[in-house]
Design a protein around this motif. Sequence first.
Motif, short mmCIF file in Angstrom:
data_model
loop_
_atom_site.label_atom_id
_atom_site.label_comp_id
_atom_site.label_asym_id
_atom_site.label_seq_id
_atom_site.Cartn_x
_atom_site.Cartn_y
_atom_site.Cartn_z
N THR A 1 0.92 -1.13 0.00
CA THR A 1 -0.12 0.05 -0.01
C THR A 1 0.79 1.19 0.09
O THR A 1 2.03 1.43 0.72
N ARG A 2 0.63 2.20 -0.72
CA ARG A 2 1.27 3.48 -0.94
C ARG A 2 0.30 4.36 -1.82
O ARG A 2 -0.52 4.04 -2.43
N ASN A 3 0.44 5.62 -1.31
CA ASN A 3 -0.53 6.82 -1.89
C ASN A 3 -2.09 6.35 -1.78
O ASN A 3 -2.73 6.72 -2.54
N SER A 4 -2.28 5.89 -0.56
CA SER A 4 -3.66 5.61 -0.27
C SER A 4 -4.38 4.53 -1.09
O SER A 4 -5.49 4.79 -1.18
N ARG A 5 -3.56 3.97 -1.62
CA ARG A 5 -3.97 2.97 -2.56
C ARG A 5 -3.13 1.52 -2.25
O ARG A 5 -2.12 1.49 -1.54
N ALA A 6 -4.05 0.26 -2.53
CA ALA A 6 -3.46 -0.99 -2.50
C ALA A 6 -3.13 -1.52 -3.86
O ALA A 6 -3.83 -1.26 -4.76
N GLU A 7 -1.98 -2.18 -3.98
CA GLU A 7 -1.59 -2.68 -5.26
C GLU A 7 -0.98 -4.00 -5.15
O GLU A 7 -0.17 -4.46 -4.30
N LYS A 8 -1.52 -5.18 -5.73
CA LYS A 8 -1.23 -6.49 -5.69
C LYS A 8 0.12 -6.81 -6.26
O LYS A 8 0.18 -6.71 -7.79
N LEU A 9 0.97 -7.08 -5.82
CA LEU A 9 2.43 -7.44 -6.17
C LEU A 9 2.33 -8.68 -6.92
O LEU A 9 3.14 -8.99 -8.08
N THR A 10 1.84 -9.65 -6.20
CA THR A 10 1.90 -11.13 -6.56
C THR A 10 0.45 -11.77 -6.26
O THR A 10 -0.02 -11.25 -5.13
N ASP A 11 0.05 -12.58 -7.21
CA ASP A 11 -1.20 -13.25 -6.99
C ASP A 11 -0.91 -14.54 -5.85
O ASP A 11 0.29 -14.75 -5.77
N LEU A 12 -1.84 -15.11 -5.48
CA LEU A 12 -1.72 -16.37 -4.60
C LEU A 12 -0.61 -17.32 -5.28
O LEU A 12 -1.15 -17.53 -6.54
N GLY A 13 0.41 -17.64 -4.92
CA GLY A 13 1.00 -18.75 -5.58
C GLY A 13 2.10 -19.40 -4.83
O GLY A 13 2.41 -18.94 -3.52
N GLY A 14 2.74 -20.57 -5.11
CA GLY A 14 3.67 -21.11 -4.23
C GLY A 14 5.02 -21.30 -4.54
O GLY A 14 5.91 -21.96 -4.30
N ASN A 15 5.56 -20.23 -5.49
CA ASN A 15 7.02 -20.03 -5.84
C ASN A 15 7.61 -19.18 -4.94
O ASN A 15 7.38 -17.76 -5.19
N PRO A 16 8.49 -19.26 -3.84
CA PRO A 16 9.06 -18.35 -3.03
C PRO A 16 9.92 -17.52 -3.88
O PRO A 16 10.22 -16.27 -3.57
N LYS A 17 10.68 -17.96 -4.82
CA LYS A 17 11.77 -17.36 -5.53
C LYS A 17 10.89 -16.06 -6.39
O LYS A 17 11.30 -15.00 -6.27
N HIS A 18 9.80 -16.39 -7.00
CA HIS A 18 8.80 -15.40 -7.59
C HIS A 18 8.55 -14.57 -6.63
O HIS A 18 8.72 -13.10 -7.14
N HIS A 19 8.02 -14.62 -5.41
CA HIS A 19 7.57 -13.50 -4.50
C HIS A 19 8.71 -12.65 -4.10
O HIS A 19 8.86 -11.31 -4.12
#
Length: 186
Positions: free
Chosen positions: A23-41
């Motif tokens: 969250t920044r500038n009073s907004r929420a932003e999804k960086l990653t969808d639900l997933g099981g790859n730790p390196k991607h996150h």
Amino acid sequence: GVVSFIYEYFDQNPISQIGIIVTRNSRAEKLTDLGGNPKHHIGVLQNSLKCQGEPSLQNSLEMAYQSLKHMPNHASREILVLMASLTTCDPGNILVTCQSLSARSIQCSIVGLAAEVYLCKKVCKETKGQYHVIIDESHYKDILMQHVTPPPALADTEASLIRMGFPHHKEEAMPSYSMSCVLNEL
């Protein structure tokens, strides 16, 4: 801190999923969808660590709610918030958001990086989560690692079983050919 948490989380919960919302500038932003790859996150997280403006706890919780509300009832649905701000700039009543989370059995836990904030404590209480304010770096790591272990399943949790097994081999009346049979015929 967060990188070791993600690796440890997937080490202890190999079939679980994580999604990252900032969250920044009073907004929420999804960086990653639900997933099981730790390196991607971790890769996505490390490339977008820019703090700007005021956070919005409500927008972040609403976005997490939209991702988690479709998960099956037997799944553990948790939100872990790392919050360094003492304020939140929300568009509405965050307690209504807490009611939506509670209705879907979504727990929200918050780790405060600055000081205790009443609203954060209230959100955690309403959603049956945990609220902690860190003292130092080692306390921060300890608190994060407490969230690696999933919470115990609720008594009213429904489980759906999937029938699994191994294929049966059908025995034929005819013998199969092998190399020894071919060599004997030559």
